[in-house]
Design an enzyme around this catalytic site. Structure first.
Site, PDB file in Angstrom:
ATOM      1  N   GLY A 111      30.840  29.996  43.862  1.00  0.00           N
ATOM      2  CA  GLY A 111      31.631  30.978  44.600  1.00  0.00           C
ATOM      3  C   GLY A 111      31.753  30.639  46.079  1.00  0.00           C
TER       4      GLY A 111
ATOM      5  N   THR B 109      32.510  28.929  31.025  1.00  0.00           N
ATOM      6  CA  THR B 109      31.669  27.736  30.888  1.00  0.00           C
ATOM      7  C   THR B 109      31.903  27.026  29.555  1.00  0.00           C
ATOM      8  OG1 THR B 109      29.347  27.114  30.512  1.00  0.00           O
ATOM      9  CG2 THR B 109      29.881  29.400  30.132  1.00  0.00           C
ATOM     10  N   ASP B 110      31.590  25.742  29.531  1.00  0.00           N
ATOM     11  CA  ASP B 110      31.681  24.986  28.268  1.00  0.00           C
ATOM     12  C   ASP B 110      30.635  25.460  27.258  1.00  0.00           C
ATOM     13  OD1 ASP B 110      29.391  23.904  29.506  1.00  0.00           O
ATOM     14  OD2 ASP B 110      30.082  21.826  29.412  1.00  0.00           O
ATOM     15  N   GLU B 111      29.637  26.222  27.742  1.00  0.00           N
ATOM     16  CA  GLU B 111      28.566  26.661  26.834  1.00  0.00           C
ATOM     17  C   GLU B 111      29.057  27.666  25.800  1.00  0.00           C
ATOM     18  OE1 GLU B 111      24.707  27.184  28.469  1.00  0.00           O
ATOM     19  OE2 GLU B 111      25.167  25.968  30.218  1.00  0.00           O
TER      20      GLU B 111
ATOM     21  N   TYR C 174      22.685  33.725  27.555  1.00  0.00           N
ATOM     22  CA  TYR C 174      23.660  33.480  28.636  1.00  0.00           C
ATOM     23  C   TYR C 174      25.018  33.100  28.047  1.00  0.00           C
ATOM     24  CZ  TYR C 174      26.301  30.591  31.936  1.00  0.00           C
ATOM     25  OH  TYR C 174      27.318  30.035  32.687  1.00  0.00           O
ATOM     26  N   ALA C 175      25.020  32.094  27.157  1.00  0.00           N
ATOM     27  CA  ALA C 175      26.285  31.607  26.593  1.00  0.00           C
ATOM     28  C   ALA C 175      26.980  32.701  25.788  1.00  0.00           C
ATOM     29  CB  ALA C 175      26.023  30.375  25.726  1.00  0.00           C
TER      30      ALA C 175
ATOM     31  N   LYS D 285      28.667  35.085  28.142  1.00  0.00           N
ATOM     32  CA  LYS D 285      29.893  34.500  28.711  1.00  0.00           C
ATOM     33  C   LYS D 285      31.003  34.478  27.660  1.00  0.00           C
ATOM     34  CE  LYS D 285      30.439  32.901  32.280  1.00  0.00           C
ATOM     35  NZ  LYS D 285      30.881  33.515  33.574  1.00  0.00           N
TER      36      LYS D 285
ATOM     37  N   ASN E 140      20.327  13.855  29.930  1.00  0.00           N
ATOM     38  CA  ASN E 140      19.483  14.360  31.023  1.00  0.00           C
ATOM     39  C   ASN E 140      18.510  13.302  31.541  1.00  0.00           C
ATOM     40  OD1 ASN E 140      20.669  16.866  30.780  1.00  0.00           O
ATOM     41  ND2 ASN E 140      19.099  17.649  29.393  1.00  0.00           N
TER      42      ASN E 140
ATOM     43  N   ARG F  66      13.493  23.638  25.475  1.00  0.00           N
ATOM     44  CA  ARG F  66      14.081  24.980  25.618  1.00  0.00           C
ATOM     45  C   ARG F  66      14.430  25.494  24.209  1.00  0.00           C
ATOM     46  NH1 ARG F  66      19.455  24.869  29.161  1.00  0.00           N
ATOM     47  NH2 ARG F  66      18.147  25.387  30.927  1.00  0.00           N
TER      48      ARG F  66
HETATM   49  P1  NAD Z   1      25.031  31.408  40.864  1.00  0.00           P
HETATM   50  O1  NAD Z   1      23.925  31.969  40.031  1.00  0.00           O
HETATM   51  O2  NAD Z   1      24.738  30.359  41.862  1.00  0.00           O
HETATM   52  O3  NAD Z   1      25.774  32.603  41.654  1.00  0.00           O
HETATM   53  C1  NAD Z   1      26.092  33.805  41.047  1.00  0.00           C
HETATM   54  C2  NAD Z   1      26.533  34.777  42.144  1.00  0.00           C
HETATM   55  O4  NAD Z   1      26.952  35.999  41.531  1.00  0.00           O
HETATM   56  C3  NAD Z   1      25.433  35.139  43.142  1.00  0.00           C
HETATM   57  O5  NAD Z   1      25.936  35.114  44.451  1.00  0.00           O
HETATM   58  C4  NAD Z   1      25.022  36.548  42.728  1.00  0.00           C
HETATM   59  O6  NAD Z   1      24.495  37.314  43.778  1.00  0.00           O
HETATM   60  C5  NAD Z   1      26.355  37.089  42.234  1.00  0.00           C
HETATM   61  N1  NAD Z   1      26.207  38.208  41.300  1.00  0.00           N
HETATM   62  C6  NAD Z   1      25.382  38.275  40.207  1.00  0.00           C
HETATM   63  N2  NAD Z   1      25.503  39.468  39.598  1.00  0.00           N
HETATM   64  C7  NAD Z   1      26.448  40.171  40.302  1.00  0.00           C
HETATM   65  C8  NAD Z   1      27.025  41.457  40.165  1.00  0.00           C
HETATM   66  N3  NAD Z   1      26.656  42.280  39.156  1.00  0.00           N
HETATM   67  N4  NAD Z   1      27.961  41.843  41.045  1.00  0.00           N
HETATM   68  C9  NAD Z   1      28.342  41.016  42.064  1.00  0.00           C
HETATM   69  N5  NAD Z   1      27.823  39.787  42.254  1.00  0.00           N
HETATM   70  C10 NAD Z   1      26.887  39.370  41.389  1.00  0.00           C
HETATM   71  O7  NAD Z   1      26.126  30.942  39.815  1.00  0.00           O
HETATM   72  P2  NAD Z   1      27.032  29.611  39.801  1.00  0.00           P
HETATM   73  O8  NAD Z   1      26.235  28.498  39.269  1.00  0.00           O
HETATM   74  O9  NAD Z   1      27.722  29.493  41.105  1.00  0.00           O
HETATM   75  O10 NAD Z   1      28.070  30.018  38.670  1.00  0.00           O
HETATM   76  C11 NAD Z   1      29.233  30.739  39.020  1.00  0.00           C
HETATM   77  C12 NAD Z   1      30.089  30.957  37.788  1.00  0.00           C
HETATM   78  O11 NAD Z   1      30.454  29.719  37.224  1.00  0.00           O
HETATM   79  C13 NAD Z   1      29.382  31.747  36.672  1.00  0.00           C
HETATM   80  O12 NAD Z   1      30.328  32.622  36.097  1.00  0.00           O
HETATM   81  C14 NAD Z   1      28.970  30.693  35.679  1.00  0.00           C
HETATM   82  O13 NAD Z   1      28.936  31.213  34.369  1.00  0.00           O
HETATM   83  C15 NAD Z   1      30.097  29.682  35.847  1.00  0.00           C
HETATM   84  N6  NAD Z   1      29.738  28.282  35.562  1.00  0.00           N
HETATM   85  C16 NAD Z   1      28.666  27.708  36.197  1.00  0.00           C
HETATM   86  C17 NAD Z   1      28.371  26.377  35.930  1.00  0.00           C
HETATM   87  C18 NAD Z   1      27.208  25.677  36.608  1.00  0.00           C
HETATM   88  O14 NAD Z   1      26.855  24.569  36.182  1.00  0.00           O
HETATM   89  N7  NAD Z   1      26.599  26.238  37.634  1.00  0.00           N
HETATM   90  C19 NAD Z   1      29.148  25.644  35.029  1.00  0.00           C
HETATM   91  C20 NAD Z   1      30.249  26.273  34.418  1.00  0.00           C
HETATM   92  C21 NAD Z   1      30.526  27.597  34.709  1.00  0.00           C
HETATM   93  P1  TYD Z   2      20.648  23.485  33.469  1.00  0.00           P
HETATM   94  O1  TYD Z   2      20.831  22.883  34.818  1.00  0.00           O
HETATM   95  O2  TYD Z   2      19.744  24.647  33.312  1.00  0.00           O
HETATM   96  O3  TYD Z   2      22.113  23.803  32.926  1.00  0.00           O
HETATM   97  P2  TYD Z   2      22.587  24.243  31.431  1.00  0.00           P
HETATM   98  O4  TYD Z   2      21.448  24.818  30.714  1.00  0.00           O
HETATM   99  O5  TYD Z   2      23.602  25.256  31.792  1.00  0.00           O
HETATM  100  O6  TYD Z   2      23.160  23.009  30.796  1.00  0.00           O
HETATM  101  O7  TYD Z   2      20.141  22.348  32.473  1.00  0.00           O
HETATM  102  C1  TYD Z   2      20.860  21.149  32.305  1.00  0.00           C
HETATM  103  C2  TYD Z   2      20.135  20.337  31.258  1.00  0.00           C
HETATM  104  O8  TYD Z   2      18.871  19.942  31.798  1.00  0.00           O
HETATM  105  C3  TYD Z   2      19.846  21.111  29.993  1.00  0.00           C
HETATM  106  O9  TYD Z   2      19.983  20.255  28.870  1.00  0.00           O
HETATM  107  C4  TYD Z   2      18.389  21.532  30.158  1.00  0.00           C
HETATM  108  C5  TYD Z   2      17.792  20.398  30.988  1.00  0.00           C
HETATM  109  N1  TYD Z   2      16.678  20.803  31.882  1.00  0.00           N
HETATM  110  C6  TYD Z   2      15.467  20.113  31.842  1.00  0.00           C
HETATM  111  O10 TYD Z   2      15.284  19.157  31.060  1.00  0.00           O
HETATM  112  N2  TYD Z   2      14.460  20.521  32.671  1.00  0.00           N
HETATM  113  C7  TYD Z   2      14.599  21.562  33.524  1.00  0.00           C
HETATM  114  O11 TYD Z   2      13.628  21.918  34.247  1.00  0.00           O
HETATM  115  C8  TYD Z   2      15.855  22.252  33.573  1.00  0.00           C
HETATM  116  C9  TYD Z   2      16.069  23.410  34.503  1.00  0.00           C
HETATM  117  C10 TYD Z   2      16.875  21.829  32.735  1.00  0.00           C
END
Ligand code: NAD
Ligand code: TYD
Length: 335
Positions: A14, A123-125, A148-149, A152, A247, A271
């Protein structure tokens, strides 16, 4: 001037998105609604505080009142906010449903009532793990493996139902694993990088052969921007790196870039429900004009350099009590 409400603008993706929208669209105002959970860091957008086109609202997307207050005068909503960490979802908290499902519904209801453009960042999840050589396409069934998945996927289904039932102008992006500056140090890349700098162990789940597509955050945000402005109603768009990395390879690259001791890589208990492989077909997004600009070598080097130079940012997080509690719960039992 048009105005967009971005939720979760103090989080990782964000904060990059808000910065990008203000930079790329001089005629756009951005309102950021964020609940400031453990992952919401006001310092991630501290540089925007004086921008007259930027407003911050402290609020919860699961509250209709907060959404109405923040969205006043907006022509569109980009829902980035979420509870985003798989391991925390496995611990069983309600907040995954409250924010990712009810929060999505609140935003959709507001968008519907005011005929706003709506983009859901997903997300791809949601596809669950896929066997090689298949790459998920947008019409594949949704099979979220973790809570989580699943939450979403529920959000995605609500969005599609609002597009079909109410004719809402709503689209979805489904991004792959994203990395870059400001990522909360609970995800694989920032956790391993910061642990490496501190001389701590790098806890690899299971055999480390799970495959992820690592996408640089700027490429992900460019796709969100593109789909918000040009995506079709009722359609989802995959956003992947189309480059698969196990990984264990990511861990070895981080060890090389940080100069960490290779023996710091420790296999720990896997996990539960761990997805083996995600892979996305991004032809639909490319047809809209997107292409990945940053390869993994370049993006990872840049990210590791950022964490090296911004130790104060992640030390403030990792030295806190909440982070210690989470680490003890998640890693304590893994051996
Ligand atoms: P993040 O956890 O870093 O940030 C989430 C933000 O949402 C935080 O600022 C938190 O305070 C805010 N938030 C949480 N609950 C809230 C609520 N009820 N009202 C208002 N704000 C709230 O997340 P991110 O990694 O930046 O992911 C952002 C989006 O992208 C998510 O929807 C996630 O599913 C999606 N996404 C993330 C990844 C990744 O690898 N990080 C990959 C694909 C999709
Ligand atoms: P993560 O960054 O939690 O993203 P996601 O679960 O959304 O894919 O994890 C990425 C990959 O890394 C996933 O296969 C889990 C693995 N992982 C570890 O092996 N050790 C760790 O401590 C964490 C946080 C993730």
């Amino acid at each position: 001037m048009s105005r967009v409400l971005v939720s979760g603008g103090c989080g990782f993706i964000g904060s990059h998105l808000v910065r990008r929208l203000l930079r790329e669209h001089p005629d756009l105002e951005v309102v950021n609604i964020d609940l400031l959970t453990y992952a919401g860091r006001p310092e991630n957008v501290a540089d925007l505080a004086d921008d007259p086109r930027y407003t911050f609202v402290h609020g919860d997307i699961a509250s209709a009142d907060d959404v109405a207050r923040a969205a006043e005068g907006c022509d569109g909503i980009i829902n980035v906010a979420a509870e985003s960490h798989v391991d925390r979802s496995i611990m069983g908290g309600d907040e995954f449903v409250t924010t990712n499902v009810l929060g999505t519904k609140r935003l959709l209801d507001h968008a519907r009532a005011h005929e706003l453009r709506y983009l859901q960042v997903s997300t791809d999840e949601v596809y669950g793990d896929v066997e090689a050589p298949h790459r998920s396409v947008e019409t594949d069934p949704l099979h979220g493996s973790s809570p989580y998945a699943a939450s979403k996927a529920a959000g995605d289904l609500l969005v599609l139902s609002y597009a079909r039932t109410y004719g809402l102008n709503a689209s979805i992006t489904r991004g792959s694993n994203t990395y870059g500056p400001y990522q909360f140090p609970e995800k694989l890349i920032p956790l391993f990088t910061t642990n490496a700098f501190d001389g701590k162990d790098l806890p690899l789940y299971g055999d480390g052969m799970q495959v992820r597509e690592m996408l640089f955050v700027e490429d992900h945000c460019a796709a969100i921007d593109l789909v918000y402005h040009h995506g079709a109603a009722g359609e989802a768009y995959n956003v992947g790196a189309e480059h698969e990395v196990p990984n264990i390879e990511t861990a070895h690259r981080i060890i090389e870039l940080t100069g960490a001791d290779p023996d710091s890589l420790k296999r720990v208990a896997d996990r539960p429900g761990h997805d083996r492989r995600y892979a996305l077909d991004c032809a639909k997004l490319r047809a809209l004009g997107w292409e990945r600009r940053t390869d993994f070598d370049t993006g990872l080097a840049l990210t590791v350099a950022w964490f090296r130079e911004n130790r104060a940012w992640w030390e403030a997080i990792k030295s806190g009590e909440a982070y210690a509690d989470y680490s003890a719960k998640n890693y304590g039992a893994r051996g």
